[in-house]
Scaffold this motif. Structure first.
Motif, PDB file in Angstrom:
ATOM      1  N   LEU A 187      -6.850  10.830  12.439  1.00 54.47           N
ATOM      2  CA  LEU A 187      -5.824  10.556  13.438  1.00 54.47           C
ATOM      3  C   LEU A 187      -4.443  10.845  12.871  1.00 54.47           C
ATOM      4  O   LEU A 187      -4.257  10.855  11.660  1.00 54.47           O
ATOM      5  N   GLY A 188      -3.476  11.057  13.762  1.00 60.25           N
ATOM      6  CA  GLY A 188      -2.094  11.186  13.328  1.00 60.25           C
ATOM      7  C   GLY A 188      -1.707  12.605  12.983  1.00 60.25           C
ATOM      8  O   GLY A 188      -2.482  13.549  13.123  1.00 60.25           O
ATOM      9  N   ALA A 189      -0.479  12.730  12.515  1.00 58.52           N
ATOM     10  CA  ALA A 189       0.066  14.025  12.128  1.00 58.52           C
ATOM     11  C   ALA A 189       0.492  13.934  10.668  1.00 58.52           C
ATOM     12  O   ALA A 189      -0.150  13.286   9.858  1.00 58.52           O
ATOM     13  N   GLY A 190       1.575  14.589  10.319  1.00 58.11           N
ATOM     14  CA  GLY A 190       2.059  14.511   8.954  1.00 58.11           C
ATOM     15  C   GLY A 190       2.877  13.251   8.732  1.00 58.11           C
ATOM     16  O   GLY A 190       3.483  12.721   9.663  1.00 58.11           O
ATOM     17  N   ILE A 191       2.877  12.757   7.515  1.00 55.34           N
ATOM     18  CA  ILE A 191       3.733  11.644   7.137  1.00 55.34           C
ATOM     19  C   ILE A 191       4.334  11.941   5.771  1.00 55.34           C
ATOM     20  O   ILE A 191       3.829  12.779   5.019  1.00 55.34           O
ATOM     21  N   GLY A 192       5.411  11.230   5.464  1.00 51.62           N
ATOM     22  CA  GLY A 192       5.995  11.328   4.136  1.00 51.62           C
ATOM     23  C   GLY A 192       5.587  10.147   3.287  1.00 51.62           C
ATOM     24  O   GLY A 192       5.448   9.029   3.780  1.00 51.62           O
ATOM     25  N   LEU A 193       5.356  10.408   2.009  1.00 51.51           N
ATOM     26  CA  LEU A 193       5.115   9.340   1.032  1.00 51.51           C
ATOM     27  C   LEU A 193       6.179   9.467  -0.047  1.00 51.51           C
ATOM     28  O   LEU A 193       6.266  10.493  -0.719  1.00 51.51           O
ATOM     29  N   GLY A 194       6.996   8.436  -0.177  1.00 53.44           N
ATOM     30  CA  GLY A 194       8.042   8.458  -1.178  1.00 53.44           C
ATOM     31  C   GLY A 194       7.488   8.317  -2.581  1.00 53.44           C
ATOM     32  O   GLY A 194       6.343   7.898  -2.796  1.00 53.44           O
ATOM     33  N   ASN A 224      12.563   6.416  10.294  1.00 47.37           N
ATOM     34  CA  ASN A 224      13.733   7.195   9.863  1.00 47.37           C
ATOM     35  C   ASN A 224      13.890   7.330   8.356  1.00 47.37           C
ATOM     36  O   ASN A 224      14.658   8.168   7.890  1.00 47.37           O
ATOM     37  N   MET A 225      13.202   6.495   7.577  1.00 45.50           N
ATOM     38  CA  MET A 225      13.254   6.621   6.120  1.00 45.50           C
ATOM     39  C   MET A 225      11.941   7.155   5.544  1.00 45.50           C
ATOM     40  O   MET A 225      11.823   7.304   4.331  1.00 45.50           O
ATOM     41  N   GLY A 226      10.960   7.415   6.398  1.00 48.02           N
ATOM     42  CA  GLY A 226       9.659   7.861   5.902  1.00 48.02           C
ATOM     43  C   GLY A 226       8.994   6.828   5.012  1.00 48.02           C
ATOM     44  O   GLY A 226       8.286   7.175   4.072  1.00 48.02           O
ATOM     45  N   GLN A 227       9.216   5.531   5.330  1.00 46.19           N
ATOM     46  CA  GLN A 227       8.734   4.464   4.455  1.00 46.19           C
ATOM     47  C   GLN A 227       7.680   3.573   5.105  1.00 46.19           C
ATOM     48  O   GLN A 227       7.254   2.584   4.495  1.00 46.19           O
ATOM     49  N   GLY A 228       7.245   3.880   6.310  1.00 40.55           N
ATOM     50  CA  GLY A 228       6.265   3.025   6.980  1.00 40.55           C
ATOM     51  C   GLY A 228       4.981   2.876   6.175  1.00 40.55           C
ATOM     52  O   GLY A 228       4.581   1.764   5.814  1.00 40.55           O
ATOM     53  N   ALA A 229       4.345   3.985   5.877  1.00 38.00           N
ATOM     54  CA  ALA A 229       3.120   3.945   5.084  1.00 38.00           C
ATOM     55  C   ALA A 229       3.407   3.477   3.666  1.00 38.00           C
ATOM     56  O   ALA A 229       2.635   2.708   3.079  1.00 38.00           O
ATOM     57  N   LYS A 272       7.728 -13.786  -1.598  1.00 35.64           N
ATOM     58  CA  LYS A 272       9.076 -13.757  -2.157  1.00 35.64           C
ATOM     59  C   LYS A 272       9.509 -12.321  -2.469  1.00 35.64           C
ATOM     60  O   LYS A 272      10.662 -11.936  -2.225  1.00 35.64           O
ATOM     61  N   GLU A 273       8.605 -11.521  -2.995  1.00 35.81           N
ATOM     62  CA  GLU A 273       8.937 -10.144  -3.361  1.00 35.81           C
ATOM     63  C   GLU A 273       9.095  -9.239  -2.142  1.00 35.81           C
ATOM     64  O   GLU A 273       9.993  -8.386  -2.091  1.00 35.81           O
ATOM     65  N   ARG A 274       8.222  -9.434  -1.155  1.00 33.91           N
ATOM     66  CA  ARG A 274       8.137  -8.444  -0.090  1.00 33.91           C
ATOM     67  C   ARG A 274       9.006  -8.749   1.130  1.00 33.91           C
ATOM     68  O   ARG A 274       9.445  -7.816   1.803  1.00 33.91           O
ATOM     69  N   VAL A 275       9.256 -10.007   1.457  1.00 40.25           N
ATOM     70  CA  VAL A 275      10.036 -10.309   2.657  1.00 40.25           C
ATOM     71  C   VAL A 275      11.442  -9.724   2.556  1.00 40.25           C
ATOM     72  O   VAL A 275      11.900  -8.992   3.444  1.00 40.25           O
ATOM     73  N   ALA A 276      12.158 -10.033   1.491  1.00 46.05           N
ATOM     74  CA  ALA A 276      13.541  -9.564   1.349  1.00 46.05           C
ATOM     75  C   ALA A 276      13.599  -8.043   1.251  1.00 46.05           C
ATOM     76  O   ALA A 276      14.477  -7.402   1.842  1.00 46.05           O
ATOM     77  N   HIS A 277      12.667  -7.463   0.509  1.00 48.03           N
ATOM     78  CA  HIS A 277      12.676  -6.006   0.299  1.00 48.03           C
ATOM     79  C   HIS A 277      12.428  -5.263   1.607  1.00 48.03           C
ATOM     80  O   HIS A 277      13.152  -4.319   1.947  1.00 48.03           O
ATOM     81  N   THR A 278      11.406  -5.679   2.344  1.00 42.21           N
ATOM     82  CA  THR A 278      11.070  -4.968   3.581  1.00 42.21           C
ATOM     83  C   THR A 278      12.107  -5.209   4.672  1.00 42.21           C
ATOM     84  O   THR A 278      12.316  -4.339   5.526  1.00 42.21           O
ATOM     85  N   LYS A 279      12.785  -6.357   4.650  1.00 44.92           N
ATOM     86  CA  LYS A 279      13.892  -6.571   5.589  1.00 44.92           C
ATOM     87  C   LYS A 279      14.934  -5.475   5.430  1.00 44.92           C
ATOM     88  O   LYS A 279      15.455  -4.932   6.407  1.00 44.92           O
ATOM     89  N   LYS A 280      15.246  -5.157   4.185  1.00 40.79           N
ATOM     90  CA  LYS A 280      16.265  -4.145   3.916  1.00 40.79           C
ATOM     91  C   LYS A 280      15.814  -2.774   4.419  1.00 40.79           C
ATOM     92  O   LYS A 280      16.614  -2.015   4.985  1.00 40.79           O
ATOM     93  N   ALA A 300       3.673  -0.294   3.377  1.00 42.83           N
ATOM     94  CA  ALA A 300       2.341  -0.906   3.489  1.00 42.83           C
ATOM     95  C   ALA A 300       1.577  -0.770   2.175  1.00 42.83           C
ATOM     96  O   ALA A 300       0.906  -1.711   1.726  1.00 42.83           O
ATOM     97  N   ILE A 301       1.693   0.392   1.542  1.00 43.31           N
ATOM     98  CA  ILE A 301       1.055   0.616   0.244  1.00 43.31           C
ATOM     99  C   ILE A 301       1.643  -0.318  -0.802  1.00 43.31           C
ATOM    100  O   ILE A 301       0.906  -0.942  -1.589  1.00 43.31           O
ATOM    101  N   GLU A 302       2.975  -0.453  -0.808  1.00 47.12           N
ATOM    102  CA  GLU A 302       3.614  -1.367  -1.759  1.00 47.12           C
ATOM    103  C   GLU A 302       3.172  -2.810  -1.527  1.00 47.12           C
ATOM    104  O   GLU A 302       2.929  -3.563  -2.484  1.00 47.12           O
ATOM    105  N   ASP A 303       3.063  -3.223  -0.260  1.00 44.35           N
ATOM    106  CA  ASP A 303       2.551  -4.564   0.040  1.00 44.35           C
ATOM    107  C   ASP A 303       1.196  -4.766  -0.622  1.00 44.35           C
ATOM    108  O   ASP A 303       0.943  -5.785  -1.284  1.00 44.35           O
ATOM    109  N   ALA A 304       0.306  -3.814  -0.386  1.00 43.07           N
ATOM    110  CA  ALA A 304      -1.072  -3.937  -0.855  1.00 43.07           C
ATOM    111  C   ALA A 304      -1.151  -4.044  -2.373  1.00 43.07           C
ATOM    112  O   ALA A 304      -1.867  -4.908  -2.914  1.00 43.07           O
TER     113      ALA A 304
END
Length: 379
Positions: free
Chosen positions: A38-45, A290-295, A323-331, A298-302
């Protein structure tokens, strides 16, 4: 530890791979009845690539991706407004930004798990916590008990609604088409590009096997029936005043290779952990693209969750993850929404102002603004 993962997307499967390598008992429950590309292309930082390397599948994924060394921003005439040198990420952090087909990434994660791990056609309705575990209940009347539930069931997460009912998806103000087609010399190797104009935004990036991933965005109200029914030929006409390659990429894309969705995110929330249930990926912090950071997020969360589980008891691990992920992902969510807001300006005054000011922002400053993505990687 028995870990129940609700959702077999990128975040859920990454968590499953990471925890499986730590010898946890992992069960993934996916609502879809079959596993298909499924899906098309995505960016992975480069930040996500570093995490994937840490769990032993980074090289396999990199081999299916296309490195991107430069991001170019242009106006509707094709004039360059600014650039970001992604090669600096490689020099400073040792990894590259890549484009990859979402299906290839998904398949690689799936192949890294034992087949019995993923159960299809199982939509989770709710979870209930007990003194000795947590129970997930499914739409077919079955249930399963575990020590921990990871809710990775996407932006419309039923489990987020159970614990955080007010966190509904919010419309970003624009709709988006995404497609895959052959390059045929239209797109430069290693370069991704966005063109910003009053009547829309268009972006493209090269991919493997001579393909190009593209997207097109226009401002609208949600569920606009006119845009939902556009053919590629009609979409190309909407972008007729853009440079030649824009219309060419759209026009030669097969209709079946074009996806259309309104863009939504979730207003950042303050909690990802509710007892023995933890939110991950889009279920926790769906962001605009807009930042190509969706996937990538999620990977960083995991990986963050798995690393904490390996080092601490369950309660402490979940506390540290939150503590690590809430503040970071808000930004990430806020910055991505701001970028989309500015990129989608449509008034003559605002766009003229943007196009005059943007070229005077130093490219190094744009790079520096993204360095927070690596904060957790350097500690």
């Amino acid at each position: 530890m028995r870990v129940i993962i609700i959702g077999g997307g990128i975040g859920g499967l990454t968590a499953a791979v990471a925890l499986h390598k730590q010898h946890a008992e992992v069960l993934v429950y996916e609502a879809a009845s079959e596993f298909k590309p499924l899906g098309a292309g995505i960016g992975l930082g480069a930040n996500a690539m570093q995490d994937l390397k840490d769990i032993g599948i980074g090289d396999d994924i990199f081999a299916q991706g296309t490195p991107i060394h430069t991001q170019i921003f242009k106006d509707a005439t094709g004039k360059i407004l600014n650039t970001i040198d992604f090669a600096k990420f490689k020099a400073q952090y040792g990894h590259e930004n890549i484009t990859i087909h979402r299906a290839a990434l998904h398949q690689t994660l799936f192949d890294a798990l034992p087949r019995h791990t993923v159960r299809l056609g199982k939509r989770c309705l709710h979870v209930s916590e007990h003194h000795d575990g947590v129970v997930a209940v499914f739409n077919d009347g079955t249930s399963v008990k575990g020590d921990l539930v990871i809710a990775a069931d996407g932006i419309h997460s039923s489990l987020r609604k159970q614990f955080y009912p007010a966190a509904d998806p919010r419309f970003a103000g624009y709709t988006c088409w995404r497609g895959l087609t052959t390059n045929d010399g239209l797109v430069e190797a290693g370069v991704s590009c966005e063109l910003w104009a009053r009547k829309g935004r268009f972006g493209y990036a090269p991919m493997q096997d001579g393909q190009v991933y593209w997207f097109a965005c226009v401002n609208t109200k949600p569920d606009n029936a006119f845009y939902a029914e556009l053919t590629n030929e009609q979409l190309a006409y909407q972008f007729r005043n853009f440079p030649q390659e824009v219309g060419a990429l759209i026009a030669k894309t097969e209709q079946a290779q074009t996806l259309h969705h309104d863009i939504y995110d979730i207003k950042p929330i303050n909690r990802f952990v509710f007892g023995r249930t933890v939110l991950l990926g889009d279920a926790a912090h769906a962001t605009t693209p807009n930042m190509g950071q969706g996937a990538g997020q999620a990977i960083e969360d995991a990986i963050t969750l798995a690393k904490n589980i390996a080092q601490y008891n369950r309660k402490e691990a979940l506390h540290r993850y939150e503590k690590e992920r809430v503040a970071h992902t808000k930004k990430v969510v806020r910055l991505s929404r701001q970028i989309g807001w500015a990129a989608q300006w449509s008034s003559p005054f605002a766009t003229t102002f943007r196009d005059k000011v943007f070229p005077h922002i130093p490219s190094g400053l744009l790079f520096k603004r993204l360095q927070f993505l690596f904060k957790n990687h350097n500690e």
